[in-house]
Design a protein around this motif. Structure first.
Motif, PDB file in Angstrom:
ATOM      1  N   THR A 182      58.981  66.188  35.625  1.00 55.98           N
ATOM      2  CA  THR A 182      57.201  65.648  36.024  1.00 55.98           C
ATOM      3  C   THR A 182      57.148  64.045  35.216  1.00 55.98           C
ATOM      4  O   THR A 182      57.731  63.926  33.932  1.00 55.98           O
ATOM      5  N   GLN A 227      56.573  66.688  40.823  1.00 61.92           N
ATOM      6  CA  GLN A 227      57.989  67.126  40.063  1.00 61.92           C
ATOM      7  C   GLN A 227      58.917  66.634  41.213  1.00 61.92           C
ATOM      8  O   GLN A 227      59.018  66.482  42.341  1.00 61.92           O
ATOM      9  N   ASP A 240      54.081  65.706  46.377  1.00 61.20           N
ATOM     10  CA  ASP A 240      54.180  66.437  45.701  1.00 61.20           C
ATOM     11  C   ASP A 240      55.995  67.077  44.416  1.00 61.20           C
ATOM     12  O   ASP A 240      56.123  67.687  43.310  1.00 61.20           O
ATOM     13  N   ASN A 266      50.398  65.740  39.394  1.00 55.26           N
ATOM     14  CA  ASN A 266      51.081  66.917  39.286  1.00 55.26           C
ATOM     15  C   ASN A 266      52.742  67.506  39.914  1.00 55.26           C
ATOM     16  O   ASN A 266      53.064  68.700  39.962  1.00 55.26           O
TER      17      ASN A 266
END
Length: 233
Positions: free
Chosen positions: A232, A150, A116, A148
């Motif tokens: 992202t 980063q 993540d 999702n």
């Protein structure tokens, strides 16, 4: 590779008469760096690093973890975090410090994992080596991200290290990108083979991110041409 960087880290961790690391680049004089700096606590970290750690979420990968200070902070906060570095001695020191999941690993060869948050701190663009290699690294890290996820990465625009012309424009080398440096590390009278190390100005990082299907957001700027960015999907 003699792994002098890792040797210094392990010497400090095991109280084996650590000395300062000496770093030199093709555009700067030799500079001393205390190994203790790599063992800093959260309160001793620059604001860009603090911000990155505060933004961390979910399962975390710390790329080029060094002495493991970022991982250690997140681990204490309860995060599931993996620390990787190509230095076997640095990883040994990380394990001695109490890191639960630290391994000798080149990020380009990491498979079957999803994260993540991917951290690349202390001039995270450095490991790209050259501008030409940047896409390889961005594509690899993109493949390691959850939907999702980063990538939190910091670097500096080193344009200030070059002389300026009368009109204020900088005299940078005509051949290649000015952020491509070569580094030499020395420790205890030994020197590592020179290696490439990349500093990216924000606009160049943003362009590279977009070219590789990533969004790029400027999160924070430091006092000295340095910045933290978030990439992202």
């Amino acid at each position: 590779m003699k792994d002098l960087f890792g040797k210094a880290i392990l010497d400090f961790q095991t109280n084996n008469s650590p000395e300062d690391l000496i770093t030199e680049t093709n555009i700067s004089e030799a500079d001393e760096m205390s190994v203790s700096y790599l063992f800093r606590s959260f309160n001793e970290m620059p604001k860009l690093e603090k911000k990155a750690l505060q933004l961390a979420k979910g399962k975390v990968l710390d790329v080029g973890c060094g002495a493991g200070s970022h991982t250690l902070y997140l681990q204490k906060k309860g995060f599931d975090v993996m620390a990787i570095d190509i230095s076997a001695k640095a990883i040994k020191a990380c394990v001695l410090r109490g890191l639960k999941n630290a391994k000798v690993q080149d990020v380009l060869e990491l498979e079957n994992e999803k994260f993540d948050t991917i951290l690349l701190l202390m001039n995270g663009t450095g490991i790209f080596g050259t501008l030409a290699e940047t896409s390889n690294y961005l594509q690899k890290m993109k493949s390691l991200l959850n939907p999702n996820g980063q990538i939190l990465i910091d670097s500096s625009d080193i344009i200030y290290m070059f002389d300026a012309d009368d009109d204020g424009s900088y005299l940078v080398p005509a051949d290649g990108y000015y952020g491509e440096l070569t580094f030499t590390i020395s420790y205890k009278n030994e020197s590592e083979e020179t290696f490439p190390w990349l500093y990216l100005d924000y606009t160049t990082l943003q362009n590279a991110a977009h070219a590789n299907g990533l969004q790029c957001e400027l999160i924070l700027e430091g006092k000295h041409f340095d910045y933290l960015a978030k990439l992202t999907l």
